[in-house]
Design an enzyme around this catalytic site. Structure first.
Site, PDB file in Angstrom:
ATOM      1  N   ASP A  28      31.594  34.675  42.361  1.00  0.00           N
ATOM      2  CA  ASP A  28      32.773  34.041  42.943  1.00  0.00           C
ATOM      3  C   ASP A  28      33.369  33.083  41.923  1.00  0.00           C
ATOM      4  O   ASP A  28      32.692  32.672  40.967  1.00  0.00           O
ATOM      5  CB  ASP A  28      32.416  33.290  44.219  1.00  0.00           C
ATOM      6  N   ASP A  29      34.656  32.743  42.125  1.00  0.00           N
ATOM      7  CA  ASP A  29      35.304  31.836  41.174  1.00  0.00           C
ATOM      8  C   ASP A  29      34.732  30.433  41.255  1.00  0.00           C
ATOM      9  O   ASP A  29      34.620  29.728  40.246  1.00  0.00           O
ATOM     10  CB  ASP A  29      36.821  31.810  41.410  1.00  0.00           C
ATOM     11  N   THR A  41      40.117  36.230  43.202  1.00  0.00           N
ATOM     12  CA  THR A  41      40.218  35.461  41.958  1.00  0.00           C
ATOM     13  C   THR A  41      38.987  35.571  41.064  1.00  0.00           C
ATOM     14  O   THR A  41      39.018  35.105  39.927  1.00  0.00           O
ATOM     15  CB  THR A  41      40.499  33.979  42.267  1.00  0.00           C
ATOM     16  N   GLY A  86      50.912  27.958  48.582  1.00  0.00           N
ATOM     17  CA  GLY A  86      51.167  27.238  49.817  1.00  0.00           C
ATOM     18  C   GLY A  86      51.551  28.174  50.936  1.00  0.00           C
ATOM     19  O   GLY A  86      52.547  28.875  50.843  1.00  0.00           O
ATOM     20  N   TYR A 136      41.105  28.958  40.005  1.00  0.00           N
ATOM     21  CA  TYR A 136      41.395  29.457  41.353  1.00  0.00           C
ATOM     22  C   TYR A 136      42.864  29.451  41.739  1.00  0.00           C
ATOM     23  O   TYR A 136      43.365  30.407  42.332  1.00  0.00           O
ATOM     24  CB  TYR A 136      40.611  28.618  42.367  1.00  0.00           C
TER      25      TYR A 136
END
Length: 508
Positions: free
Chosen positions: A369-370, A307, A28, A261
């Site tokens: 990519d994740d 990630t 966050g 992720y």
């Protein structure tokens, strides 16, 4: 998606909570808050500081000095429906019963009904649109119903049982009951993660709960275990730990997207190492590439940081190809899949990543990519690879197509904004500009996670399969969510005195 933390120790906890929140910052980047409690000559006092911004920007020296006491909770937030008012920052606090503060990661799917009940039946006023404030007031009402001047652990567990009866959705909660202790509990499905740890000191043990184990590691706490679905854990002022399963029916179904992720790779969630899961994702993705693409002319495998690194490394290893870092990441740009506004996301991708031309020039590259959400980032990255001189650009997603919105605490876009919604793989490849695109199979992703803890037989995978395990999500609800989350519907709310504050102090 949010990060929560709660600590009860023998010494001041302000710095420890601050440090823990910095480790959970990836969960966050919208707002942060800390509330603490301690004894003074006048009795118990509560100290609260929260505002929009990163942890390092919200808390200054004057705030940290004011956050006194050996018990407290903290929160970092992404909004779950696009609101970014400081009034929505957590923790939330009510002075009755006893003084109660709460921080929450997740989303209540029956928030509208609960809000109506709180107004008409519980006679409680709500000051924000946050379902976390709803959850706080439900808990406060139930604590009032079971307790008096004192609260026993059994009283608290009865109150949490009633919270489970009334609330639906995914939620991991940490609460501070002033003068009594720290309470943590998890929804009956265990969708959102929360762990408990302990730290031995010369003065006695310290206790901590957090969204991810990495926060425990950094502060020197030992991971004891995950809080179970439907379980409540209460740490009293003497440092005694009490636990009870407060939900009648439970089914352990943790969120699968945490392993793809959301979580840091150095975390353990529900007995599963995130790092190992992502390595296994890469192995299974490579097997699918071999099975479906055969002898593809790939020269190099390049991850999209951060990630996807573990998955890309294993893809390269299994395909016997070079692994290279082709993009340099600016770490001061927030994650893009939750950013409001298509133009802002596109601008952010260019600010966040820069290609190393030497790794692309004249080569056929496989980008890993994740996951692919809106497709905005993927499209920009493919274009950057071509501008850097790549001859051909292949794209692989370590997760299956994301076709459905999340309703359990991740501000994933409305269905119409998801690039895979209603589209076949070839169509998505054309949108991203890739020469070829491949996705992980859902069952392979599930097995990659489940191998870490075979006791888990099912995961919450609604973004991939459209199955909402709480059983209360219908098309009307999804339609309301879509209206709230669509780019055109997101409006900024003005700050008010209850949101942005220097420091609030409450005497009890």
């Amino acid at each position: 998606m949010c990060g929560i933390i709660g600590i009860l120790a023998k010494s001041p906890v302000n710095q420890a909570i601050y440090d823990g929140l910095t480790v959970l910052q990836h969960r966050g980047q919208d707002a942060a808050g800390i509330i603490t409690s301690g004894k003074t000559n006048d009795g118990q006092r509560v100290y609260l500081r929260k505002d929009n911004g990163l942890v390092r920007d919200v808390f200054h020296e004057r705030h940290m000095i004011g956050l006194r006491g050996n018990m407290g909770i903290g929160h970092v937030r992404y909004p779950t429906a696009g609101c970014d008012s400081p009034a929505e920052a957590q923790p939330f606090y009510v002075n009755s019963p006893h003084g109660l503060a709460l921080a929450h990661n997740g989303n209540l799917t029956n928030a509208d009904q609960l809000k109506e009940q709180l107004f008409r039946e519980d006679l409680r006023h709500l000051n924000t649109q946050s379902d976390s404030e709803i959850l706080l007031n439900v808990l406060a009402h139930e604590l009032e119903a079971v307790g008096g001047l004192t609260l026993t652990p059994d009283d608290i567990f009865r109150a949490v049982s009633m919270v489970h009866r009334r609330c639906r959705g995914g939620y991991a909660v940490v609460a501070m009951i002033v003068g009594f202790g720290i309470l943590a509990f998890r929804d009956p499905f265990g969708i959102r993660p929360i762990v408990y740890g302990r730290h031995e000191t010369d003065d006695g043990p310290g206790h901590m709960v957090a969204s991810e184990s990495v926060a425990l590691d950094m502060l020197g706490y030992t991971l004891v275990r995950d809080i179970a679905p439907g379980e409540a854990l209460f740490i009293d002022m003497n440092g005694e730990v009490h636990t009870h399963r407060c939900a009648k029916k439970t089914l352990h179904t943790p969120c699968l997207f945490e392993y793809v992720y959301l979580a840091r790779p150095d975390s353990m969630l529900d007995g599963i190492a995130v790092h190992k899961t992502r390595l296994r994702m890469g192995e299974r993705l490579a097997s699918k590439i071999i099975r479906e693409w055969g002898e593809v002319d790939i020269d190099v495998v390049i991850p999209i940081p951060d990630t996807s690194r573990q998955a890309a490394l294993q893809v390269a290893h299994k395909l016997n190809l070079k692994y290279r870092e082709g993009f340099i990441k600016n770490r001061y740009i927030p994650r893009t899949f939750i950013m409001p506004g298509q133009a802002e996301r596109k601008r952010s991708v260019r600010q966040k990543l820069n290609a190393i031309d030497l790794e692309f020039r004249g080569k056929n590259v496989l980008l890993v990519d994740d996951s692919i959400v809106r497709g905005t980032t993927s499209q920009q990255i493919v274009q950057m690879a071509r501008e850097a001189g790549a001859r051909r650009v292949y794209f692989a997603s370590a997760a299956p197509p994301i076709r459905y919105p999340n309703v359990y605490g991740i501000d994933m876009p409305s269905a119409t904004e998801l690039v895979a919604n209603g589209r076949e793989v070839d169509e998505i490849a054309a949108i991203t500009g890739a020469d070829r695109l491949i996705y992980q199979d859902l069952q392979d992703l599930i097995e990659a996670a489940r191998e870490g803890n075979p006791k888990i037989t099912r995961f919450e995978a609604s973004v991939f399969d459209g199955i909402y395990i709480t059983g209360d999500v219908n098309q009307d609800y999804l339609g309301r969510i879509e209206q709230m989350r669509a780019d055109g519907a997101k409006q900024k709310m003005a700050a008010n005195d209850l949101g942005s504050t220097e420091l609030q102090t409450y005497s009890l």
